[in-house]
Design a protein around this motif. Structure first.
Motif, mmCIF file in Angstrom:
data_model
loop_
_atom_site.group_PDB
_atom_site.id
_atom_site.type_symbol
_atom_site.label_atom_id
_atom_site.label_comp_id
_atom_site.label_asym_id
_atom_site.label_seq_id
_atom_site.Cartn_x
_atom_site.Cartn_y
_atom_site.Cartn_z
ATOM 1 N N ALA A 119 3.310 3.704 -10.120
ATOM 2 C CA ALA A 119 4.026 3.375 -9.348
ATOM 3 C C ALA A 119 4.229 1.482 -8.391
ATOM 4 C CB ALA A 119 2.711 3.599 -7.876
ATOM 5 N N LEU A 120 5.239 1.715 -7.977
ATOM 6 C CA LEU A 120 6.074 0.136 -7.607
ATOM 7 C C LEU A 120 5.481 0.041 -6.018
ATOM 8 C CD1 LEU A 120 9.106 0.748 -8.705
ATOM 9 C CD2 LEU A 120 7.699 -0.592 -9.870
ATOM 10 N N PRO A 121 4.405 -1.089 -5.695
ATOM 11 C CA PRO A 121 3.210 -1.437 -4.894
ATOM 12 C C PRO A 121 4.503 -1.093 -3.671
ATOM 13 C CG PRO A 121 2.732 -2.995 -6.242
ATOM 14 C CD PRO A 121 4.450 -1.766 -7.561
ATOM 15 N N GLU A 122 4.769 -0.925 -2.400
ATOM 16 C CA GLU A 122 5.117 -1.298 -1.432
ATOM 17 C C GLU A 122 5.796 -2.948 -1.123
ATOM 18 O OE1 GLU A 122 5.253 0.449 3.368
ATOM 19 O OE2 GLU A 122 5.061 1.979 2.116
ATOM 20 N N ALA A 123 4.927 -3.359 -1.426
ATOM 21 C CA ALA A 123 5.590 -4.768 -0.130
ATOM 22 C C ALA A 123 5.507 -5.058 -1.347
ATOM 23 C CB ALA A 123 3.722 -5.508 -0.388
ATOM 24 N N VAL A 124 5.786 -5.119 -2.724
ATOM 25 C CA VAL A 124 7.181 -6.079 -3.849
ATOM 26 C C VAL A 124 8.087 -5.438 -3.146
ATOM 27 C CG1 VAL A 124 7.323 -5.632 -6.409
ATOM 28 C CG2 VAL A 124 4.831 -5.934 -5.243
ATOM 29 N N VAL A 125 8.496 -3.610 -3.830
ATOM 30 C CA VAL A 125 9.927 -3.301 -2.941
ATOM 31 C C VAL A 125 10.564 -3.666 -1.862
ATOM 32 C CG1 VAL A 125 11.219 -2.156 -3.478
ATOM 33 C CG2 VAL A 125 8.738 -1.378 -4.894
ATOM 34 N N GLU A 126 8.882 -3.726 -1.213
ATOM 35 C CA GLU A 126 9.865 -4.254 0.225
ATOM 36 C C GLU A 126 9.720 -6.062 0.835
ATOM 37 O OE1 GLU A 126 8.123 -2.738 3.220
ATOM 38 O OE2 GLU A 126 8.906 -0.017 2.750
ATOM 39 N N ALA A 127 9.972 -6.946 -0.536
ATOM 40 C CA ALA A 127 10.133 -8.478 -0.139
ATOM 41 C C ALA A 127 11.298 -8.135 0.388
ATOM 42 C CB ALA A 127 9.504 -9.072 -1.364
#
Length: 319
Positions: A191-199
């Motif tokens: 899974a890709l961390p949401e905070a990393v994708v939305e940075a």
């Protein structure tokens, strides 16, 4: 990644559904084939003690950097990596390796032509994806990795498969690539961390051969998502670039991080994404997925980045 950060499940993240995503997902299979193919091409690869130059453009240049650092670290001999346009005229090498997906890139073909004239006895080796490209007439030793070619403009599997073939030729390399392929399979489902994708900003770090991979990860983010990304040797990050660490920004590491860096990044409010415990090539697969996911989240087409073509052809090359 930090377990406290909400994650985007693989089945629903924005990196699914594009050609680039489909192509990057085949990398473990491509790497294993490169290991099998290595025996057929081993005689053309750099030999222990040779002074070697590795060259390419863009992504291929970053793979050249990674291989050069790997080869030197393995004690196989001095190895330099250059962008094809910056190859030092007049410097002698025992062997030159060129990486070019299309086999049509002007700077690579011009360089190989100049090397044939300047040092006709120097073995020239090329890795390409197209069995009909001009590079087959420019170098006497060519590995055609057509099974790793892409329809997408953005390079993923060809570049890493070329690195896998070169890495397999180093001591312990075949086993290392095989392990990396297994870890890459797991990375495809991670899974890709949401905070990393939305940075809003991403900085990629690596030491030794991982620096080339950090450069490549940053390039993927710029190409696919038009993102603000940077890349540095891990120990250089605190010499200035750390000033941009803040909330909504990510520091993504390939390999082991310098001691204390994680705490420093977190104190600044940024997300620290460690890379220890996973082969850096497998970690690059995760970074490729991140690039496609960020593109999708921004409504961009990761398969057709603006202003880019599959090959840079500046003029009719001399072969």
């Amino acid at each position: 990644m930090s377990p406290t950060v909400p994650a985007v499940p693989p089945a629903s993240d924005p990196s699914r559904g594009s050609r680039t995503a489909a192509e990057l997902a085949t990398q473990p299979e491509c790497w294993l084939r490169a290991v099998r193919d290595h025996a057929d091409f081993a005689a053309a690869l750099p030999r222990r003690g040779e002074r070697v130059a590795v060259t390419g453009c863009g992504t291929s240049w970053f793979m050249a950097q990674a291989y050069a650092a790997l080869r030197e670290a393995a004690g196989e001999g001095n190895t330099d990596a250059f962008a094809a346009s910056e190859f030092p005229a007049g410097r002698a090498y025992d062997r030159v390796v060129a990486i070019t997906r299309s086999g049509t890139t002007t700077e690579v073909l011009d360089l190989l032509g100049a090397l044939r004239v300047a040092g006709p006895g120097t073995p020239l080796v090329a890795l390409t994806a197209d069995p009909s490209s001009p590079v087959l007439r420019s170098a006497p030793h060519v590995a055609v990795l057509d099974y790793a070619d892409e329809t997408s403009v953005v390079q993923t599997r060809f570049a890493t498969t070329a690195l896998a073939l070169l890495r397999a030729g180093l001591p312990g390399g075949e086993a290392a690539v095989t392990r990396a392929a297994g870890e890459a399979e797991a990375a495809l489902e991670k899974a890709l961390p949401e905070a990393v994708v939305e940075a809003e900003q991403w900085t990629f770090l690596g030491r030794g051969w991982c620096y080339g991979l950090a450069q490549e990860a940053a390039l993927k983010m710029r190409e696919s998502a038009g993102a603000w990304t940077e890349a540095y040797p891990s120990m250089e990050y605190r010499h200035g670039p750390v000033s941009i660490a803040a909330a909504g920004r990510v520091v993504w590491v390939f390999g082991d991080a310098p001691q204390g860096l994680d705490a420093e990044v977190r104190r600044a409010g940024a997300v620290f994404a460690p890379g220890a415990g996973i082969d850096p090539m497998a970690r690059l697969v995760l970074a490729q997925r991140l690039a496609v996911a960020v593109a999708g989240a921004r409504g961009l087409d990761a398969d057709r980045p603006r202003n880019l073509t599959r090959s840079v052809i500046l003029s009719e090359p001399t072969v």
